[in-house]
Write a protein that holds these residues in place. Structure first.
Motif, PDB file in Angstrom:
ATOM      1  N   GLY A  94       0.866  -1.181   0.000  1.00  0.00           N
ATOM      2  CA  GLY A  94       0.000   0.000   0.000  1.00  0.00           C
ATOM      3  C   GLY A  94       0.896   1.222   0.000  1.00  0.00           C
ATOM      4  N   TYR A  95       0.306   2.354   0.335  1.00  0.00           N
ATOM      5  CA  TYR A  95       1.111   3.588   0.335  1.00  0.00           C
ATOM      6  C   TYR A  95       0.563   4.435   1.475  1.00  0.00           C
ATOM      7  N   GLY A  96       1.389   4.624   2.512  1.00  0.00           N
ATOM      8  CA  GLY A  96       0.943   5.353   3.699  1.00  0.00           C
ATOM      9  C   GLY A  96       0.668   6.824   3.413  1.00  0.00           C
ATOM     10  N   ARG A  97       0.151   7.506   4.437  1.00  0.00           N
ATOM     11  CA  ARG A  97      -0.263   8.905   4.321  1.00  0.00           C
ATOM     12  C   ARG A  97       0.884   9.786   3.832  1.00  0.00           C
ATOM     13  N   HIS A  98       0.596  10.593   2.821  1.00  0.00           N
ATOM     14  CA  HIS A  98       1.622  11.484   2.270  1.00  0.00           C
ATOM     15  C   HIS A  98       0.955  12.589   1.455  1.00  0.00           C
ATOM     16  N   VAL A  99       1.757  13.579   1.081  1.00  0.00           N
ATOM     17  CA  VAL A  99       1.291  14.573   0.119  1.00  0.00           C
ATOM     18  C   VAL A  99       2.244  14.498  -1.064  1.00  0.00           C
ATOM     19  N   ASP A 100       1.710  14.665  -2.285  1.00  0.00           N
ATOM     20  CA  ASP A 100       2.552  14.569  -3.474  1.00  0.00           C
ATOM     21  C   ASP A 100       3.470  15.787  -3.561  1.00  0.00           C
ATOM     22  N   ASN A 101       4.658  15.583  -4.126  1.00  0.00           N
ATOM     23  CA  ASN A 101       5.605  16.697  -4.293  1.00  0.00           C
ATOM     24  C   ASN A 101       4.976  17.798  -5.148  1.00  0.00           C
ATOM     25  N   LEU A 154      -3.718  15.496   1.618  1.00  0.00           N
ATOM     26  CA  LEU A 154      -3.052  14.307   2.155  1.00  0.00           C
ATOM     27  C   LEU A 154      -3.864  13.095   1.722  1.00  0.00           C
ATOM     28  N   HIS A 155      -3.181  12.020   1.413  1.00  0.00           N
ATOM     29  CA  HIS A 155      -3.898  10.824   0.968  1.00  0.00           C
ATOM     30  C   HIS A 155      -3.047   9.585   1.215  1.00  0.00           C
ATOM     31  N   ARG A 156      -3.667   8.421   1.086  1.00  0.00           N
ATOM     32  CA  ARG A 156      -2.941   7.159   1.255  1.00  0.00           C
ATOM     33  C   ARG A 156      -3.643   6.066   0.470  1.00  0.00           C
TER      34      ARG A 156
HETATM   35 NI    NI Z   1       0.340  10.268  -3.812  1.00  0.00          NI
END
Ligand code: NI
Length: 221
Positions: A94-101, A154-156
């Motif tokens: 999966g892909y944990g919580r982050h904000v795209d560059n 923010l998304h995951r």
């Molecule tokens: Ni993303």
């Protein structure tokens, strides 16, 4: 503003795409290799090697279909689509919580998109979770449908629990970087199109159309 696109790819194209992507010779790499320093620890996926001829051919096909979509044109006001990549997640990934560059090799990221390539019945978990002050919104769409959302969120990606999630993700540099301004322009554009359909090039149409163009002139870049 977030919006959904349906039928970005037809079912036969989708099937061919999946066959090529999931073939044993396709070159998939660990996703953390391309993550920003702050996202590296939470990114657990695999991505098709961007330098491979397969990637270049399929990415061009998907980018063209998305860019040609009328809703993308009207709501995202693209200067260009960029950074498209194919991502897959199996069980535990999966892909944990982050904000795209904010900036990437291909341009500024104002708008993000995820195009779902796999039938939702083919895997469990793997929802895209978008954060807003009201809470998390869960997005899990039919194969061939896409979600388009502001890159400021923010998304995951929730962990996949069985099967395999297969998506294309990418970014749009917009003529209008501010999401609220894009929304005003989208409303005006939608309204003027409806007026045009109903009454043709009337006086009201001309006024709304003038406001639309003049705001785009003020805010666009
Ligand atoms: Ni993303």
């Amino acid at each position: 503003m977030r919006f959904q696109l349906e039928g970005v790819l037809q079912s036969q194209t989708l099937e061919e795409l999946r066959d090529e992507l999931l073939a044993p010779q396709a070159d998939w790499r660990p996703g953390h290799e391309s993550a920003g320093w702050h996202a590296r620890g939470v990114k657990h996926n695999r991505q098709l090697d961007r330098a491979s001829p397969l990637h270049q051919r399929l990415a061009a096909l998907v980018s063209e279909s998305l860019e040609a979509h009328p809703l993308v044109q009207s709501a995202a006001l693209p200067v260009r689509l960029h950074g498209l990549l194919f991502s897959r997640c199996g069980p535990g990934e999966g892909y944990g919580r982050h904000v795209d560059n904010a900036f990437m090799a291909g341009g500024r990221a104002d708008v993000s998109f995820t195009l779902f390539l796999q039938d939702p019945a083919a895997y469990s978990g793997g929802s895209l979770m978008l954060e807003s002050p009201a809470g998390e919104e869960e997005v899990r769409l039919a194969a061939g449908s896409a979600i388009v959302y502001p890159s400021t969120l923010l998304h995951r990606v929730a962990p996949v629990t069985s099967g395999e999630r297969l998506v294309a993700v990418g970014w749009i540099q917009s003529r209008v970087r501010d999401a609220e301004r894009r929304e005003i322009l989208f409303d005006l554009d939608t309204a003027r199109r409806q007026i045009f359909q109903r009454e043709g090039k009337s006086e009201v149409f001309d006024l709304i159309s003038r406001s639309y163009s003049n705001l785009l002139r003020r805010w666009g870049e």
